[in-house]
Design a protein around this motif. Sequence first.
Motif, PDB file in Angstrom:
ATOM      1  N   THR A 147       0.681  -1.222   0.023  1.00 28.88           N
ATOM      2  CA  THR A 147       0.043   0.009  -0.061  1.00 28.88           C
ATOM      3  C   THR A 147       0.813   1.317   0.089  1.00 28.88           C
ATOM      4  N   SER A 148       2.129   1.154   0.381  1.00 28.24           N
ATOM      5  CA  SER A 148       3.113   2.482   0.321  1.00 28.24           C
ATOM      6  C   SER A 148       3.242   2.821  -0.932  1.00 28.24           C
ATOM      7  N   SER A 149       3.051   1.925  -2.055  1.00 21.77           N
ATOM      8  CA  SER A 149       3.154   2.078  -3.380  1.00 21.77           C
ATOM      9  C   SER A 149       1.922   2.719  -4.134  1.00 21.77           C
ATOM     10  N   ILE A 150       0.703   2.946  -3.467  1.00 16.71           N
ATOM     11  CA  ILE A 150      -0.347   3.272  -4.058  1.00 16.71           C
ATOM     12  C   ILE A 150      -1.244   4.378  -3.138  1.00 16.71           C
ATOM     13  N   ASN A 151      -0.633   4.638  -1.946  1.00 18.92           N
ATOM     14  CA  ASN A 151      -1.259   5.626  -1.119  1.00 18.92           C
ATOM     15  C   ASN A 151      -0.991   7.123  -1.371  1.00 18.92           C
ATOM     16  N   TYR A 152      -1.432   7.986  -0.498  1.00 15.81           N
ATOM     17  CA  TYR A 152      -1.129   9.342  -0.505  1.00 15.81           C
ATOM     18  C   TYR A 152       0.111   9.945   0.146  1.00 15.81           C
ATOM     19  N   MET A 153       0.910   8.965   0.542  1.00 14.70           N
ATOM     20  CA  MET A 153       2.462   9.197   1.083  1.00 14.70           C
ATOM     21  C   MET A 153       2.370  10.124   2.350  1.00 14.70           C
ATOM     22  N   ILE A 154       1.084  10.181   3.088  1.00 14.92           N
ATOM     23  CA  ILE A 154       1.178  11.014   4.297  1.00 14.92           C
ATOM     24  C   ILE A 154       1.966  10.419   5.324  1.00 14.92           C
ATOM     25  N   TYR A 155       3.078  10.878   5.838  1.00 10.69           N
ATOM     26  CA  TYR A 155       3.911  10.474   6.973  1.00 10.69           C
ATOM     27  C   TYR A 155       3.029  10.885   8.403  1.00 10.69           C
ATOM     28  N   ASN A 156       2.549   9.911   9.057  1.00  9.88           N
ATOM     29  CA  ASN A 156       1.984  10.751  10.445  1.00  9.88           C
ATOM     30  C   ASN A 156       1.958   9.382  11.562  1.00  9.88           C
ATOM     31  N   ARG A 157       2.992   9.510  12.537  1.00  5.80           N
ATOM     32  CA  ARG A 157       3.435   8.475  13.301  1.00  5.80           C
ATOM     33  C   ARG A 157       2.026   7.953  14.297  1.00  5.80           C
ATOM     34  N   GLY A 158       1.504   9.054  14.550  1.00  3.19           N
ATOM     35  CA  GLY A 158       0.395   9.046  15.754  1.00  3.19           C
ATOM     36  C   GLY A 158       0.871   9.520  17.239  1.00  3.19           C
ATOM     37  N   ASN A 159       0.124   9.424  18.297  1.00  2.32           N
ATOM     38  CA  ASN A 159       0.567  10.139  19.166  1.00  2.32           C
ATOM     39  C   ASN A 159       0.993   9.145  20.352  1.00  2.32           C
ATOM     40  N   ARG A 160       1.786   9.728  21.324  1.00  2.00           N
ATOM     41  CA  ARG A 160       2.303   9.075  22.289  1.00  2.00           C
ATOM     42  C   ARG A 160       1.494   8.193  23.040  1.00  2.00           C
ATOM     43  N   ARG A 161       0.474   8.686  23.356  1.00  2.00           N
ATOM     44  CA  ARG A 161      -0.808   8.072  24.077  1.00  2.00           C
ATOM     45  C   ARG A 161      -1.232   6.779  23.522  1.00  2.00           C
ATOM     46  N   GLY A 237       6.423  15.345  16.280  1.00  2.00           N
ATOM     47  CA  GLY A 237       7.432  15.718  17.229  1.00  2.00           C
ATOM     48  C   GLY A 237       6.634  15.590  19.008  1.00  2.00           C
ATOM     49  N   GLU A 238       6.902  16.867  19.444  1.00  4.12           N
ATOM     50  CA  GLU A 238       6.697  16.971  20.664  1.00  4.12           C
ATOM     51  C   GLU A 238       5.173  16.788  20.955  1.00  4.12           C
ATOM     52  N   SER A 239       4.381  17.439  20.107  1.00  7.14           N
ATOM     53  CA  SER A 239       2.868  17.675  20.356  1.00  7.14           C
ATOM     54  C   SER A 239       2.064  17.550  18.875  1.00  7.14           C
ATOM     55  N   GLN A 240       1.191  16.737  18.697  1.00  7.73           N
ATOM     56  CA  GLN A 240       0.281  16.553  17.716  1.00  7.73           C
ATOM     57  C   GLN A 240      -0.642  17.845  17.376  1.00  7.73           C
ATOM     58  N   ASN A 241      -1.285  18.127  18.410  1.00  5.76           N
ATOM     59  CA  ASN A 241      -2.044  19.414  18.012  1.00  5.76           C
ATOM     60  C   ASN A 241      -1.808  20.526  17.516  1.00  5.76           C
ATOM     61  N   GLY A 242      -2.360  20.955  16.394  1.00  7.18           N
ATOM     62  CA  GLY A 242      -2.042  22.060  15.563  1.00  7.18           C
ATOM     63  C   GLY A 242      -2.078  21.950  14.359  1.00  7.18           C
ATOM     64  N   VAL A 243      -1.590  22.654  13.224  1.00  7.95           N
ATOM     65  CA  VAL A 243      -1.527  22.716  11.804  1.00  7.95           C
ATOM     66  C   VAL A 243      -0.019  22.678  11.394  1.00  7.95           C
ATOM     67  N   SER A 244       0.162  21.976  10.287  1.00 10.47           N
ATOM     68  CA  SER A 244       1.431  21.708   9.723  1.00 10.47           C
ATOM     69  C   SER A 244       1.221  21.517   8.109  1.00 10.47           C
ATOM     70  N   TYR A 245       2.126  22.089   7.450  1.00 12.40           N
ATOM     71  CA  TYR A 245       2.251  21.502   6.220  1.00 12.40           C
ATOM     72  C   TYR A 245       2.525  20.075   6.203  1.00 12.40           C
ATOM     73  N   VAL A 246       2.159  19.082   5.081  1.00  9.48           N
ATOM     74  CA  VAL A 246       2.094  17.779   5.140  1.00  9.48           C
ATOM     75  C   VAL A 246       3.718  17.084   5.031  1.00  9.48           C
ATOM     76  N   GLN A 247       4.008  16.254   5.865  1.00  9.47           N
ATOM     77  CA  GLN A 247       4.972  15.508   5.641  1.00  9.47           C
ATOM     78  C   GLN A 247       4.819  14.215   4.819  1.00  9.47           C
ATOM     79  N   ALA A 248       5.625  13.981   3.959  1.00 13.02           N
ATOM     80  CA  ALA A 248       5.384  12.827   3.020  1.00 13.02           C
ATOM     81  C   ALA A 248       6.446  12.102   2.935  1.00 13.02           C
ATOM     82  N   THR A 249       6.076  10.507   2.470  1.00  7.32           N
ATOM     83  CA  THR A 249       7.271   9.506   2.076  1.00  7.32           C
ATOM     84  C   THR A 249       7.658   9.591   0.699  1.00  7.32           C
ATOM     85  N   THR A 250       8.268  10.988   0.334  1.00  8.97           N
ATOM     86  CA  THR A 250       9.076  11.289  -1.092  1.00  8.97           C
ATOM     87  C   THR A 250      10.329  11.627  -0.897  1.00  8.97           C
TER      88      THR A 250
END
Length: 628
Positions: A147-161, A237-250
Amino acid sequence: MASSMQSSRGLLLLLLLLLGVLAGRSLADPNRLLLQQLHQVGLVNILDQTVRPSAPQDGKAYDFIVVGSGAAGCAVAARLSENPDWTVALIEAGGVENIAHHTPVLAGYLQETSSNWGYKSVPQKLSCRGMNNNECALPRGKVLGGTSSINYMIYNRGNRRDYDGWAAAGSKGWSYQEVLPYFLRSENAHLQGLEQSPFHNRSGPLSVEFVRFRTKLADAFVGASVEAGLPLTDYNGESQNGVSYVQATTRNGRRHSAYSAYIQPVRDLRPNLHIFTFARVTRVLVDAPTKTAYGVEFLHKNKPFVFKARKEVILSAGAFNSPQILMLSGIGPEDNLKAIEVPMVQNLPVGRRLFDHMCHFGPTIVTNTTGETTFTSRVTPAEMVSYLLAGNPATRMSSIGGVEALAFLNLERSKLPKDWPDVELIMVSGSLASDEGTGLKLGANFKDEVYDKVYRPLAQQQQDHFTLLVMQFHPKSVGRLWLRDRNPLRWPVIDPKYFKDEEDVEFLLDGIKASLRILEMPAMRRIGARLLRSPVPGCEKFEFGSDDYWRCSIRTLSYTLHHQVATCRMGPASDPTTVVDPELKVHGMRRLRVVDTSIIPEPPTAHTNAAAFMIGEKAADMIRSEWI
């Protein structure tokens, strides 16, 4: 419209011409200058995707057999094959990536190719009403890279919790502090402004970068989100809450899949790593008295083969195929196996739980800008040449299907701690109109009526617009997967039961309202942002914009983002809902593990691709520690 279609055909012809010229040129061509240029922009790696797969030898033995070449499968196969004394077979049901896979803007088209298994849910009563036959499209990768070859390449690890919750529930070794090193091990970050962050690594195999192509629409969304009170954040990083330009697996503006990151660089350097494509595993071979896995059966070119495993069989076939293979092997719920007449080896709740992140495809916002929306017909020949030949990572072709920014919100109705988001807003500089109904509409199974009434006018007018997909992170609705019969070539039956718990709809409704508040900010007013007021078919009886209208729209424009988990749920054997233990060993079985996102016990605050890489890296260490 006619000129737009002619432009699209012209671009397609140009792309085919470039591919034909480049692919037809031998890599031994004496034109070294051209070869140097191709190497510089990565096209040699893209075009030289023959893989030279090994021809299977029936009965051959390997130390480890890895079934499935997605993010986790590629990671674990690459790490285990670092030991030259171990032989590793990597078995993939699909074929090989090509230049289309590596071109991020084409992501929406890939779901209509043979690189997608093409799964659909059973007809849903409470969701996917805008899809043909109420069947939700459930894309899964069937290609080296998964699926890493057909997805939208968004890199989001998740929350520490998320991970601390796994550990607290009995999965020892999976707390945030214990999994973070594996996220870091996989990552090769090129994130401007985060070079000194301890939450990112710059030496791993998987490239992670900010998308270099950026529209004024994305800038306005990020600015308006900050004006609405969201902080700028590194959501990995330290906190998820907020807004950001997307980090991508490119990497340099091209998709960097699991295969490209982990396998392609070493495939010709490790004679102990054998890669098999178009090989469909049908079951794990198990010695029933000892409950020991000792190999796999698979089909290659319609002929049956057997591989033996000296040490372990590792299922990395994904949230749908790993449970299917387990059940075909006699490992699963007793009632289902009895019904399809598969001899019982181990009674486990395989497929009994299925979680997914469901989102609402909207709202859609029109603007007063010109030329900002990602219409594929707007891609110019100059951009193609700049991207393909000059390696420019900042053209429209490097846009990851139009996704440009993410916002993470904790809602008022939430019972979670404030640093644990409930919803994600995914800002996309386009919609179903972007490809004039030729790509995403088909892949997502949307009805013609939905496209014709809501999106076709945008395509015809080439009206600038963007979409805010609203995704819920922690749904309460639980689905299920099972087998209809013992035919290994038939799909499993998938019933995600989206929105069975009505509170899931209410969270998405609150997320929509939050997105509309962002639209009121000055940054949005400066681009003339306003809600597209074309009513969704089937929701016309409700006042447009009312809560009931949005509830109807949520159940109609339902859309999944490839995040299915928990079908082979991880946890202690004392938990009757689990299939594998914290070392990913199948309960009650020997020499058999599941290593993919099916083991994730609860829906994470993440896009699951990043977690899959982490799972593969961590599993490799657990396996190595047992056999060294």
